[in-house]
Design a protein around this motif. Sequence first.
Motif, mmCIF file in Angstrom:
data_model
loop_
_atom_site.group_PDB
_atom_site.id
_atom_site.type_symbol
_atom_site.label_atom_id
_atom_site.label_comp_id
_atom_site.label_asym_id
_atom_site.label_seq_id
_atom_site.Cartn_x
_atom_site.Cartn_y
_atom_site.Cartn_z
ATOM 1 N N THR A 20 0.834 -1.193 0.000
ATOM 2 C CA THR A 20 0.000 0.000 0.000
ATOM 3 C C THR A 20 0.872 1.247 0.000
ATOM 4 O O THR A 20 1.802 1.367 0.811
ATOM 5 N N TYR A 21 0.581 2.159 -0.915
ATOM 6 C CA TYR A 21 1.303 3.432 -0.919
ATOM 7 C C TYR A 21 0.798 4.279 0.246
ATOM 8 O O TYR A 21 -0.408 4.418 0.450
ATOM 9 N N VAL A 22 1.725 4.837 1.013
ATOM 10 C CA VAL A 22 1.364 5.660 2.164
ATOM 11 C C VAL A 22 1.673 7.114 1.830
ATOM 12 O O VAL A 22 2.842 7.503 1.771
ATOM 13 N N PRO A 23 0.666 7.936 1.579
ATOM 14 C CA PRO A 23 0.929 9.342 1.252
ATOM 15 C C PRO A 23 1.285 10.142 2.492
ATOM 16 O O PRO A 23 0.989 9.736 3.624
ATOM 17 N N GLY A 24 1.932 11.282 2.271
ATOM 18 C CA GLY A 24 2.179 12.186 3.379
ATOM 19 C C GLY A 24 0.867 12.736 3.906
ATOM 20 O O GLY A 24 0.036 13.224 3.150
ATOM 21 N N LYS A 25 0.658 12.650 5.203
ATOM 22 C CA LYS A 25 -0.624 13.089 5.763
ATOM 23 C C LYS A 25 -0.606 14.597 6.006
ATOM 24 O O LYS A 25 0.455 15.210 6.163
ATOM 25 N N PRO A 26 -1.782 15.224 6.052
ATOM 26 C CA PRO A 26 -1.846 16.647 6.380
ATOM 27 C C PRO A 26 -1.595 16.865 7.859
ATOM 28 O O PRO A 26 -1.744 15.937 8.672
ATOM 29 N N PRO A 27 -1.206 18.087 8.253
ATOM 30 C CA PRO A 27 -0.963 18.339 9.671
ATOM 31 C C PRO A 27 -2.248 18.353 10.486
ATOM 32 O O PRO A 27 -3.342 18.606 9.962
ATOM 33 N N THR A 28 -2.128 18.079 11.760
ATOM 34 C CA THR A 28 -3.256 18.164 12.674
ATOM 35 C C THR A 28 -3.583 19.630 12.940
ATOM 36 O O THR A 28 -2.684 20.399 13.284
ATOM 37 N N PRO A 29 -4.838 20.055 12.759
ATOM 38 C CA PRO A 29 -5.176 21.460 13.049
ATOM 39 C C PRO A 29 -4.857 21.816 14.492
ATOM 40 O O PRO A 29 -5.122 21.046 15.418
ATOM 41 N N ARG A 30 -4.258 22.993 14.691
ATOM 42 C CA ARG A 30 -3.891 23.466 16.019
ATOM 43 C C ARG A 30 -4.474 24.860 16.216
ATOM 44 O O ARG A 30 -4.210 25.759 15.410
ATOM 45 N N ALA A 31 -5.265 25.037 17.258
ATOM 46 C CA ALA A 31 -5.894 26.341 17.511
ATOM 47 C C ALA A 31 -4.832 27.409 17.700
ATOM 48 O O ALA A 31 -3.905 27.255 18.510
ATOM 49 N N GLY A 32 -4.946 28.494 16.938
ATOM 50 C CA GLY A 32 -4.033 29.615 17.076
ATOM 51 C C GLY A 32 -2.650 29.380 16.513
ATOM 52 O O GLY A 32 -1.744 30.183 16.751
ATOM 53 N N LEU A 33 -2.467 28.275 15.778
ATOM 54 C CA LEU A 33 -1.139 27.953 15.259
ATOM 55 C C LEU A 33 -1.245 27.574 13.789
ATOM 56 O O LEU A 33 -2.023 26.686 13.419
ATOM 57 N N THR A 34 -0.488 28.259 12.945
ATOM 58 C CA THR A 34 -0.417 27.879 11.534
ATOM 59 C C THR A 34 0.363 26.580 11.419
ATOM 60 O O THR A 34 1.465 26.461 11.976
#
Length: 361
Positions: A20-34
């Motif tokens: 299975t190809y494992v893509p790079g995952k998106p970051p976890t949303p963080r309140a007040g943090l880009t």
Amino acid sequence: MAQSPQPTPQPRSNVAQIPTYVPGKPPTPRAGLTTYKLSSNENPYPPLPGVVEAATRAAEAMNRYPDMGNTALYDALSANLGVPVEDLAAATGSVALIYQLFNAFCDPGDEVVYAWRSFEAYPIAATAAAATSVQVPVLEDGRHDLDSMAAAVTDRTKVVIVCTPNNPTGPAVTQAELDAFLAKVPPHVLVVVDEAYLEFVRMDDPIDGLATYRAHSNVVLTRTFSKAYGLAGFRVGYAVGPTPLAGALRAVSLPFGVSSVAQAAAIASLASTDALFERVDALVAERSRVMDAVRDAGWELPDAQGNFVWFPLGERTMEFAAAADELGIVVRPFAGVGARVSIGEPEGNDRLITLAQTFPR
């Protein structure tokens, strides 16, 4: 009396073996943090000048099929590279070309030799083609062990792949090393030089891929618009090889595979060479800044010639990835081996430096 279950269609036995190809995952949303995605080697810059306009014009005709022959794209590449149109093959990213190469040149059970760890699509594509992967471990410093790869070639070998710069470890092969390797490979074995990151290479004796393909009847180059050109979302790559090899790639290509929008965007990108290399130079400068800071923090990293750096973390890889996520950046972990981190926006790169300075080694 219970009835026996009805037989159902079954895929080929090799399909069940496809990793299975494992893509790079998106970051976890963080309140007040880009947050910053540093897991997929994406270009952080917006499209090059003129690209959005060209893509928009092409999108207005989306009710029509794309040019199946990629005529205008081949003409632009031919002029840009100084190669005959007959020596070109386009597809949905260079990864699609790898699939097509295996399908065109490998019978079931034939061997494909490549370094490992390298691009994770190689074993997927090989298994899908019912070919046998022969993985040759990279050296301790992340470089290809070309002597061992040459020794791994047997009478069953149909394809050898040289990924340079190597994804995910980072080092690139020199021209002298490639020449010595090609001298050891039988001429009937196809040698694929995967140059997805060639624009980022800054080293002594870099590979001249075009000169190499012109000098060898068994060499194909694969390249992409996804990385330096920033067209990852449009999926367009191309191969350069001797006419018979490029023709075989085109013969097994998916009809109408490269969309009209992707073709237009790629052509417009080729017309923005100055802006392209300004951005590439800026990313290379960021790469140097990150590498210097991380090494100053006590890390020993392999040479980085792509738009990413490699942390050989072994069993601490997932712990490192979790610590990165806490800082609002996401990296690409390979469990038990290491983590690849893309060079992205300066703020994201700064957080990687902070992680390197604070993560226990």
